[in-house]
Structure formats: structure tokens, C-alpha cells
Design a protein around this motif. Structure first.
Motif, short mmCIF file in Angstrom:
data_model
loop_
_atom_site.label_atom_id
_atom_site.label_comp_id
_atom_site.label_asym_id
_atom_site.label_seq_id
_atom_site.Cartn_x
_atom_site.Cartn_y
_atom_site.Cartn_z
N GLN A 32 0.83 -1.20 0.00
CA GLN A 32 0.00 0.00 0.00
C GLN A 32 0.87 1.26 0.00
OE1 GLN A 32 -2.67 -0.36 3.36
NE2 GLN A 32 -4.03 -1.76 2.27
N LEU A 36 0.63 4.34 -2.41
CA LEU A 36 -0.05 5.51 -1.83
C LEU A 36 0.79 6.27 -0.80
CD1 LEU A 36 -3.56 3.86 -1.28
CD2 LEU A 36 -2.89 5.45 -3.10
N ILE A 41 -3.24 9.82 2.24
CA ILE A 41 -3.52 8.67 3.10
C ILE A 41 -2.24 7.98 3.57
CG2 ILE A 41 -3.74 6.87 1.33
CD1 ILE A 41 -6.17 7.33 4.27
N ALA A 89 -4.36 -0.96 -3.44
CA ALA A 89 -4.01 0.47 -3.45
C ALA A 89 -4.16 1.07 -4.84
CB ALA A 89 -2.59 0.68 -2.92
N LYS A 93 -7.35 5.04 -2.49
CA LYS A 93 -7.33 4.92 -1.02
C LYS A 93 -8.49 4.06 -0.53
CE LYS A 93 -10.06 8.46 1.07
NZ LYS A 93 -10.37 9.26 2.16
N HIS A 150 -12.00 5.99 6.66
CA HIS A 150 -11.35 6.52 5.46
C HIS A 150 -11.95 5.91 4.19
CE1 HIS A 150 -8.48 7.94 8.47
NE2 HIS A 150 -8.24 8.91 7.59
#
Length: 179
Positions: A32, A36, A41, A89, A93, A150
Motif C-alpha cells: 500500500q 499511496l 492517506i 491500493a 485509497k 477513510h
């Protein structure tokens, strides 16, 4: 906790599978972060990953202390964990958070099963291991909630994605306990 006080087979199984799970979680968060890490995030993922690193460190220590061998599937969990983290990912997000929700819910359920099993035996003999599992379970549930906060549920095909990931977690747990 001493080996004289507890079932060797039960401890081997618990430590082996929990080590594999925490290793897999570390690889998921690494995947991830590769996608990202430089987005908004990224710090959220990093904070969860830092806790997973602590979990893995503790299970590494327990493996040495109790002379438990790791699962032979570690090379697979290395690749599959990273691929799962990076792949979800790539959905954004929301996809990464959907993965987090699915995995952490599975792990919390797994830890609850272990807690029940140890409590049914002689909980005073398992107190140290129970404390570790309870603490980590609570932190996994925090990660689950962070994922929901989130926008995990806004991921494409969230219900399907979550179900597939959780089925994979169940298979990984089953195999890692035994191999």
C-alpha cells in the motif's frame, strides 16, 4: 510463560500462524505504501504499518523464545501480501482501506478464537500470551475502524472485494497453522 505450563502443540500453532499473519500484514502495508505512500492517506497507512512492525517484532521474539519454526509458506506470504496491498491500493485509497478492513476484521476474529481457546484451558497458565493477543487484537480492530473512517465502503465492489480478501485470509490462516 514456560513450556512446562502449556501445551507445546497449541503454542507452536498459535505463534506460527500469528507470526505469519503479522508478516503478511507488514507486506500488505508495504504494498500500500509503495502505491499511496506519497498521498494524503500515506501517513495513516504508515501509522498502522508501524504498529504491525511492533506486532511482528514481538512474534519474532516469541518464535525464538519458544523455538517455534516459521511456516514454510513465508515466501508466498511475502509476495502475495505485497501484491494484495499494492493491488488494492491501485484502486485508490478506498481500495486500500477496504483491504485493511477485510484483513483486520479477519485477524480480530482469528485472535478472538485463540483467546477463547486459551481461556477454556487454563487461562492463568497462558496469561502472557493472552495479554499479547488481546493487545494486538485491539490494535487490529483500531485499524479496521480507521479503514471504515477513510471510506473503505466506497471501494469498487466493496462487498465482493471484502469477501474475496477474507476468504484468502481464512485459507492463509488454515495453511499457516499446519505447514
Amino acid at each position: 510463560v514456560t513450556l512446562d505450563n502449556i501445551s507445546r502443540a497449541a503454542v507452536d500453532r498459535i505463534i506460527r500462524v500469528d507470526h505469519a499473519g503479522e508478516y503478511g500484514a507488514n507486506r500488505i502495508y508495504a504494498g500500500q505504501m509503495a502505491i499511496l505512500g506519497r498521498t494524503s492517506i500515506g501517513p495513516v497507512i504508515q501509522k498502522m504499518w508501524d504498529q504491525e512492525k511492533d506486532h511482528l517484532k514481538k512474534f519474532n521474539e516469541l518464535m525464538v523464545a519458544f523455538r517455534v519454526r516459521p511456516t514454510i509458506l513465508m515466501p508466498f506470504w511475502n509476495v502475495l501480501g505485497f501484491a494484495l496491498g499494492a493491488g488494492t491500493a491501485l484502486l485508490g485509497k478506498e481500495g486500500a482501506m477496504a483491504c485493511t478492513v477485510a484483513v483486520e476484521e479477519s485477524i480480530a476474529h482469528h485472535y478472538n478464537n485463540q483467546i477463547r481457546m486459551l481461556m477454556e484451558k487454563e487461562p492463568e497458565k497462558y496469561e502472557e500470551l493472552l495479554q499479547v493477543i488481546r493487545k494486538f487484537r485491539d490494535e487490529e480492530l483500531e485499524h479496521h475502524d480507521i479503514g471504515l473512517e477513510h471510506d473503505a465502503e466506497l471501494a469498487p465492489a466493496y462487498a465482493v472485494l471484502k469477501s474475496v480478501i477474507q476468504a484468502g485470509c481464512s485459507v492463509a490462516i488454515y495453511l499457516s497453522e499446519r505447514l
